[in-house]
Design an enzyme around this catalytic site. Structure first.
Site, PDB file in Angstrom:
ATOM      1  N   ASN A  39       6.245  -8.139   5.500  1.00 50.36           N
ATOM      2  CA  ASN A  39       4.821  -7.920   5.207  1.00 50.36           C
ATOM      3  C   ASN A  39       4.630  -7.413   3.786  1.00 50.36           C
ATOM      4  O   ASN A  39       5.092  -8.110   2.860  1.00 50.36           O
ATOM      5  CB  ASN A  39       4.095  -7.143   6.309  1.00 50.36           C
ATOM      6  CG  ASN A  39       4.659  -5.808   6.697  1.00 50.36           C
ATOM      7  OD1 ASN A  39       5.835  -5.670   6.967  1.00 50.36           O
ATOM      8  ND2 ASN A  39       3.812  -4.804   6.759  1.00 50.36           N
ATOM      9  N   ASP A  40       3.997  -6.304   3.563  1.00 55.86           N
ATOM     10  CA  ASP A  40       3.492  -5.937   2.237  1.00 55.86           C
ATOM     11  C   ASP A  40       4.517  -6.019   1.098  1.00 55.86           C
ATOM     12  O   ASP A  40       5.641  -5.542   1.253  1.00 55.86           O
ATOM     13  CB  ASP A  40       3.026  -4.469   2.229  1.00 55.86           C
ATOM     14  CG  ASP A  40       2.222  -4.084   3.440  1.00 55.86           C
ATOM     15  OD1 ASP A  40       1.912  -4.937   4.266  1.00 55.86           O
ATOM     16  OD2 ASP A  40       1.910  -2.880   3.557  1.00 55.86           O
ATOM     17  N   GLU A  94      -5.960   0.956   3.905  1.00 54.50           N
ATOM     18  CA  GLU A  94      -4.520   0.842   3.673  1.00 54.50           C
ATOM     19  C   GLU A  94      -4.270   0.381   2.244  1.00 54.50           C
ATOM     20  O   GLU A  94      -5.148  -0.162   1.576  1.00 54.50           O
ATOM     21  CB  GLU A  94      -3.909  -0.169   4.661  1.00 54.50           C
ATOM     22  CG  GLU A  94      -3.990   0.278   6.110  1.00 54.50           C
ATOM     23  CD  GLU A  94      -3.111  -0.558   7.048  1.00 54.50           C
ATOM     24  OE1 GLU A  94      -2.364   0.024   7.835  1.00 54.50           O
ATOM     25  OE2 GLU A  94      -3.184  -1.799   6.983  1.00 54.50           O
ATOM     26  N   TYR A 140       7.759   2.768   5.253  1.00 53.48           N
ATOM     27  CA  TYR A 140       6.520   2.023   5.051  1.00 53.48           C
ATOM     28  C   TYR A 140       6.243   1.791   3.561  1.00 53.48           C
ATOM     29  O   TYR A 140       7.046   2.127   2.693  1.00 53.48           O
ATOM     30  CB  TYR A 140       5.363   2.768   5.731  1.00 53.48           C
ATOM     31  CG  TYR A 140       5.165   2.420   7.193  1.00 53.48           C
ATOM     32  CD1 TYR A 140       6.106   1.701   7.919  1.00 53.48           C
ATOM     33  CD2 TYR A 140       3.994   2.807   7.852  1.00 53.48           C
ATOM     34  CE1 TYR A 140       5.893   1.374   9.264  1.00 53.48           C
ATOM     35  CE2 TYR A 140       3.776   2.488   9.194  1.00 53.48           C
ATOM     36  CZ  TYR A 140       4.733   1.780   9.899  1.00 53.48           C
ATOM     37  OH  TYR A 140       4.511   1.469  11.210  1.00 53.48           O
ATOM     38  N   SER A 141       5.049   1.291   3.276  1.00 52.71           N
ATOM     39  CA  SER A 141       4.772   0.797   1.926  1.00 52.71           C
ATOM     40  C   SER A 141       4.707   1.886   0.870  1.00 52.71           C
ATOM     41  O   SER A 141       4.393   3.041   1.166  1.00 52.71           O
ATOM     42  CB  SER A 141       3.464   0.014   1.927  1.00 52.71           C
ATOM     43  OG  SER A 141       3.695  -1.212   2.547  1.00 52.71           O
ATOM     44  N   ASP A 149       0.897   4.835   2.020  1.00 57.16           N
ATOM     45  CA  ASP A 149       0.961   3.782   1.000  1.00 57.16           C
ATOM     46  C   ASP A 149       0.701   4.305  -0.417  1.00 57.16           C
ATOM     47  O   ASP A 149      -0.249   3.870  -1.097  1.00 57.16           O
ATOM     48  CB  ASP A 149       0.000   2.622   1.330  1.00 57.16           C
ATOM     49  CG  ASP A 149       0.183   2.098   2.747  1.00 57.16           C
ATOM     50  OD1 ASP A 149       1.296   2.243   3.283  1.00 57.16           O
ATOM     51  OD2 ASP A 149      -0.789   1.558   3.322  1.00 57.16           O
TER      52      ASP A 149
HETATM   53  C1  FRU Z   1      -0.215  -2.735   5.716  1.00 58.31           C
HETATM   54  C2  FRU Z   1       0.637  -1.678   6.408  1.00 58.31           C
HETATM   55  C3  FRU Z   1       0.729  -0.416   5.580  1.00 58.31           C
HETATM   56  C4  FRU Z   1       2.031   0.174   6.052  1.00 58.31           C
HETATM   57  C5  FRU Z   1       2.876  -1.036   6.275  1.00 58.31           C
HETATM   58  C6  FRU Z   1       3.866  -0.930   7.385  1.00 58.31           C
HETATM   59  O1  FRU Z   1       0.095  -4.010   6.142  1.00 58.31           O
HETATM   60  O2  FRU Z   1       0.137  -1.385   7.698  1.00 58.31           O
HETATM   61  O3  FRU Z   1      -0.368   0.458   5.698  1.00 58.31           O
HETATM   62  O4  FRU Z   1       2.589   1.041   5.114  1.00 58.31           O
HETATM   63  O5  FRU Z   1       1.981  -2.099   6.538  1.00 58.31           O
HETATM   64  O6  FRU Z   1       4.675  -2.057   7.441  1.00 58.31           O
END
Ligand code: FRU
Length: 454
Positions: A19-20, A200, A78-79, A147
């Site tokens: 993902n991110d 986010e 996480y991010s 984040d």
């Molecule tokens: C956005 C999110 C962030 C988080 C990450 C976890 O897509 O939900 O807020 O840090 O993905 O994978």
């Protein structure tokens, strides 16, 4: 559509979930692109994957480099972001911890720890250091505060923006300041009525003398053709304590959690997650090919025509191989050799109306000041997105095996598409109608060269 959905010039996981984009930066002569990564799939805990590149064509893939292996991030690294300072790369990210017990994980049971790591070479990382915990965030915040995006604002002044959800369900951005990057004090809080319950992945930067606050609000009501996706991603101009109107970064079905960074030549570049969380459809790559999602192509940001205007980064021109130029005759079916391509449609003069079909079942049109993307069965239930667009003299389409990114007047429509696999490889274009004659410059794009570093 050949016998796989795997992309050729988009970064994606070998297996599992991506993902991110995280920690985007330029350091030691290379761009670094980290990303949220769970090679075992969506139900596994996420860490950070890592690619580097000098040219956005040739990449090194370091695989997973930050693991959710400490008490501070055991349910996900996480991010977060990277700061290049004093010759080092410094990473700031959120460690996610879910405490056992009967919790809703919004008002209780979730830790969001601010974690720091550094690197002297961009590929080996220090031990994790814990900088902040939930106790350090404002009292009105729920357990969702995460984040971090960090930047330097002057000699010995560092800033960090965090996305947050208040206990009464308002999205906020918390801006902290620090003189040593380790001790942070709250500097400012931004919020905006009717802009969701959680923000986010915030970002904060200047462009042509204006200051922009970006975030991904969750819980925004759709307004006409705007804000149609489950969650949004966009920007506001910071005017003193106020934030201007929220404007979406992308008009397609699949764009979220982007991050921006500065290239050494001063360009501000954005890369997004070419996907969204919690969507109401199944992504077929997950079931049949054991991978899901990719990153978008990088694009440059400019402030032009009173909005952020996006273009694909120039480096992507290096992917071009064979070129075919033709003029598009109304009604004629043009079958071009490869679906992994760039199709650059140029109108003789600015046009206010056209209707063009591409690939198997995609239609793009401009009419009455609205540009519309329509997708048939290959959208897997996603059918139509629109955005206001003035007269335009070109449309630029990046087509990869299972995606399209369409650039028109600085707007972008990013969408994944899943055509039936039938071993065909071609790219079809039909001009159905147009107020102006137009030409097509078509380029086959070669795949990224990715070297796996173990
Ligand atoms: C956005 C999110 C962030 C988080 C990450 C976890 O897509 O939900 O807020 O840090 O993905 O994978």
């Amino acid at each position: 559509m050949k016998n796989t959905y795997r992309q050729e010039y988009h970064l994606m996981p070998e297996t599992g979930f991506l993902n991110d984009p995280n920690g985007l930066c330029y350091y030691n002569g290379e761009y670094h692109i980290f990303h949220q990564y769970a090679p075992q799939g969506l139900s596994a805990q996420r860490g950070w994957g890592h690619y580097t590149t000098k040219d956005f064509v040739n990449y090194n893939n370091y695989g997973m480099v930050i693991y959710p292996d400490s008490v501070w991030d055991k349910n996900g690294s996480y991010s977060g972001s990277a700061l290049i300072d004093d010759g080092e790369m410094e990473l700031f990210y959120t460690g996610n911890v879910k405490q056992p017990g009967n919790h809703d994980y919004t008002l209780s049971g979730r830790e969001q720890n601010l974690i720091y790591m550094s690197s002297k070479d961009g590929v080996n990382f220090s031990e994790k250091e814990l900088l902040m915990t939930n106790d350090d965030y404002p009292e009105n915040c729920s357990c969702h505060v995460r984040d971090p995006k960090v930047w330097k604002e002057g000699e010995n002044l560092y800033k960090m923006i965090l996305g947050a959800r208040t206990r009464d369900d308002r999205g906020e951005a918390l801006v902290y300041k620090s003189s040593d990057k380790k001790h942070w004090t709250l500097d400012k809080v931004y919020t905006k009525p009717q802009l969701g319950y959680m923000w986010e992945c915030p970002d904060f930067f200047e462009l042509e003398g204006k200051t922009f606050l970006c975030c991904c609000p969750q819980g925004v009501e759709p307004k006409g053709i705007e804000c149609q996706n489950i969650y949004q991603s966009g920007y506001m101009i910071v005017e003193g304590d106020e934030l201007s109107e929220f404007v979406e970064f992308d008009r397609g079905f699949d764009f979220y959690a982007p991050q921006t960074f500065l290239a050494p030549d001063g360009r501000r570049i954005i890369i997004g997650w070419f996907g969204l969380p919690d969507v109401p459809y199944k992504n077929p790559t997950e079931e049949t090919e054991n991978w899901i999602h990719c990153l978008t192509i990088p694009r440059t940001l400019e402030f032009k025509d009173n909005k952020i205007w996006q273009e694909p980064i120039a480096e992507l021109e290096k992917l071009r191989t064979d070129e075919i130029s033709l003029s598009l005759e109304p009604g004629k079916i043009n079958i071009l050799p490869k679906v992994q391509c760039e199709a650059f449609i140029n109108f003789k003069d600015k046009t206010d109306s056209f209707d063009i079909s591409i690939r198997k079942d995609i239609n793009i049109s401009l009419k009455d000041g609205v540009f519309t993307l329509k997708i048939g069965d290959s959208g897997k239930g996603r059918t139509e997105r629109s955005c206001k667009v003035d007269k335009t003299d070109s449309v630029r389409i990046f087509s990869d095996t299972s995606s399209i990114e369409i650039f028109v007047n600085g707007e972008v429509f990013s969408s994944r598409i899943y055509e039936e696999k039938d071993n065909s490889e071609d790219f079809t274009v039909v001009l159905n109608s147009s107020s102006q004659g137009c030409d097509l410059a078509y380029y086959i794009l070669r795949p990224f060269e990715i070297t796996k570093i173990s």
